[in-house]
Design an enzyme around this catalytic site. Structure first.
Site, PDB file in Angstrom:
ATOM      1  N   LYS A   1       0.803  -1.218   0.000  1.00 55.81           N
ATOM      2  CA  LYS A   1       0.000   0.000   0.000  1.00 55.81           C
ATOM      3  C   LYS A   1       0.843   1.278   0.000  1.00 55.81           C
ATOM      4  CE  LYS A   1      -3.880  -2.416   0.581  1.00 55.81           C
ATOM      5  NZ  LYS A   1      -3.433  -3.807   0.720  1.00 55.81           N
TER       6      LYS A   1
HETATM    7  C1  LIG Z   1      -4.148  -4.934   0.305  1.00 58.73           C
HETATM    8  C2  LIG Z   1      -3.359  -6.188   0.246  1.00 58.73           C
HETATM    9  C3  LIG Z   1      -3.655  -7.193  -0.678  1.00 58.73           C
HETATM   10  C4  LIG Z   1      -4.829  -7.097  -1.620  1.00 58.73           C
HETATM   11  O1  LIG Z   1      -4.666  -6.077  -2.558  1.00 58.73           O
HETATM   12  P1  LIG Z   1      -5.966  -5.523  -3.345  1.00 58.73           P
HETATM   13  O2  LIG Z   1      -5.472  -4.355  -4.095  1.00 58.73           O
HETATM   14  O3  LIG Z   1      -6.961  -5.159  -2.280  1.00 58.73           O
HETATM   15  O4  LIG Z   1      -6.444  -6.629  -4.193  1.00 58.73           O
HETATM   16  C5  LIG Z   1      -2.843  -8.309  -0.710  1.00 58.73           C
HETATM   17  N1  LIG Z   1      -1.814  -8.457   0.154  1.00 58.73           N
HETATM   18  C6  LIG Z   1      -1.512  -7.516   1.061  1.00 58.73           C
HETATM   19  C7  LIG Z   1      -0.382  -7.754   1.992  1.00 58.73           C
HETATM   20  C8  LIG Z   1      -2.256  -6.353   1.134  1.00 58.73           C
HETATM   21  O5  LIG Z   1      -1.945  -5.420   2.043  1.00 58.73           O
END
Ligand SMILES: *Cc1c(COP(=O)(O)O)cnc(C)c1O
Length: 502
Positions: free
Chosen positions: A113
């Site tokens: 993120k």
């Molecule tokens: C947010 C997240 C995901 C999923 O990503 P999306 O964009 O919501 O599909 C997968 N793994 C981790 C560690 C995340 O933080």
């Protein structure tokens, strides 16, 4: 560049307006009317830049109305190597001849993120200036664990903004919870919700689109915005790492320029994988996008049957950031596959709202399956994948990445595809340490150890260093302790903003 709502019921806006509003007034999500394309020679030229430079080139094509100097400043600050644990920002690790891993977790909060949320505050402030908007921005976030912390870090003490994060009380790892509960910053607030991620996300969406709330804020010279991946400003920066990783593969000679590659993406809200799809649409040679789910396998089922059905049991798993039954960004993909047929999206989303399900027609399903392949792994398989990858490759992965690796195994067995494949590694393994420890340590080693002793044990075994930002959580004071029911989220926001609830 014009942006339109996937539901067709709101006027077209600029990219800056799309970022300020987050979600469209008709409840749809914004997408650019058309995607810029990058020719092979443009891609080869871009490859000579560093990560920030590559990201700037991609972003500026989507946000031409923002001053280029502000964008440049945003990526330079967001991807300042001194704040990342790899100077490359997104390093690429070869695992076998046909398989590489792109590590998306070298940012300040140790999950992918950060790639978007270190830049989003800059995009948002620049967008506000571009639209002449002087209102204070109130960011509401629903998080399955990682977005919350990354958004809090991105927005802490940014003048003109405040941020409130809702997370599912029972749905995040201990480390994820501590990261949020110890959050500093005068403009930050963190609230637990008695429910799951979908409850939190639905609550936030409801507040965003409630006309009475919008009016109340307007009267106080405030406006809501979103740091969730429903916001275009979250998605756009994610497109860059697909290009960047491809460039790295080509420069290393692992692939030739123009060769197609697969990406395996551990998926929850469909934001990460959608960015990969957009990169493909822009001209990146992508063969297949492999959508990896945990036991909440609603996307696997969609890809295999054409039916999206959320009338099913919700499971709490060892990969909590994918414990999601309402994948928001899927709406954007459907809109693109339907070539902008907003009426169809309205119908599908209406059906999702009233029946909790929809079924794609054969054309849509065919288009979906042309690009995407879906699979899933349960917790036991996830653990054994962590174990095996560590034993065979001496490489430690977190639970989400392990789900991706397992699904790639299944994909290869099913298709025999030999295209070079990149697994997107979405979190630092120590962020999901309980599960990782169970995979690589013996039960006797684990017994009686607290979270932080376990971090040490895993580190000793694997030789991987525990990031200081996680180790130090043990001694940080808890600064947020509020917990509410989903139906009280609106009142909680009202209390925080010191306005009367509608
Ligand atoms: C947010 C997240 C995901 C999923 O990503 P999306 O964009 O919501 O599909 C997968 N793994 C981790 C560690 C995340 O933080």
């Amino acid at each position: 560049m014009n942006y339109r709502s996937t539901r067709g019921g709101s006027p077209a806006v600029t990219g800056a307006q799309a970022i300020v509003s987050g979600i469209a007034p008709d409840g749809g999500l914004y997408l650019p009317e058309s995607f810029p394309t990058l020719s092979r020679s443009e891609q080869e030229a871009l490859a000579n830049l560093d990560y920030a430079g590559r990201a700037l080139e991609i972003l500026s094509r989507f946000l031409p109305e923002l001053p280029i100097g502000e964008l440049e400043n945003g990526v330079n600050q967001g991807y300042d190597p001194s704040r990342w644990s790899s100077p490359r920002i997104v390093p690429l690790v070869p695992l076998t001849d046909g398989l590489s891993v792109m590590e998306l977790w070298h940012g300040p909060t140790f999950a992918f993120k950060d790639l978007a949320l270190q830049v989003l505050p800059h995009l948002l402030l620049s967008s506000l200036r571009a639209t002449g908007d002087e209102r204070e921005v109130v960011i509401l976030v629903a998080t399955s664990g990682d977005t919350g912390k990354a958004a809090l870090e991105g927005f802490r003490d940014i003048p003109g903004t405040r941020i409130m994060v809702f997370y599912p009380l029972e749905g995040v790892s201990r480390i994820q919870a501590l990261q949020m509960l110890t959050q500093e910053g005068a403009n930050t607030s963190v609230v637990g919700v008695h429910g799951n991620f979908d409850d939190a996300q639905t609550g936030v969406k409801k507040i965003f689109t409630d006309p009475r709330w919008i009016e109340t804020l307007d009267a106080r010279r405030m406006t809501f915005s979103s740091a969730n991946s429903i916001n275009w400003g979250r998605l756009a920066p994610q497109i860059a790492y697909y290009f960047s990783t491809y460039f790295d593969l080509a420069q290393a000679g692992t692939i030739g320029w123009g060769d197609a590659v697969n990406f395996v993406v551990p998926t929850g809200n469909f934001g990460n994988i959608l960015a990969g799809y957009i990169a493909k649409t822009m001209g990146l040679p992508v063969n297949r996008l492999i959508c990896a789910s945990n036991r909440n396998r609603i996307l696997t089922d969609l890809l295999r049957t054409g039916t999206y059905d959320r009338n099913r049991e919700f499971f709490t798993t060892s990969s909590p950031s994918m414990d999601i039954l309402i994948s928001s960004n899927l709406e954007r993909l459907l809109y693109l596959l339907a070539e902008g047929d907003a009426g169809l999206i309205q119908k599908l989303m209406g059906s999702l709202q009233t029946k909790g399900a929809y079924t794609l027609d054969k054309t849509m399903q065919g288009r979906l399956n042309d690009v995407f392949w879906g699979g899933w792994a349960d917790d036991r398989e996830t653990t054994s994948e962590i174990q095996q990858t560590f034993q065979e490759r001496n490489y430690l992965v977190d639970t989400h990445t392990a789900v991706g690796l397992k699904v790639y195994r299944d994909y290869q067995a099913a298709t025999g595809d030999t295209c070079h494949t990149v697994v997107t590694s979405t979190a630092n393994p120590f962020k999901f340490n309980q599960a990782v420890a169970q995979a690589v340590l013996t039960p006797e080693t684990i017994q009686g150890k607290n979270e932080f002793e376990l971090l040490q044990s895993v580190s000793t075994l694997t030789g991987c260093r525990v990031p200081e930002g996680l180790m130090s959580l043990e001694h940080r004071p808890i600064l947020h302790s509020k917990a509410v029911r989903p139906e009280d989220m609106s009142a909680t926001v009202a209390e925080w903003l010191k306005v009367k609830e509608n």
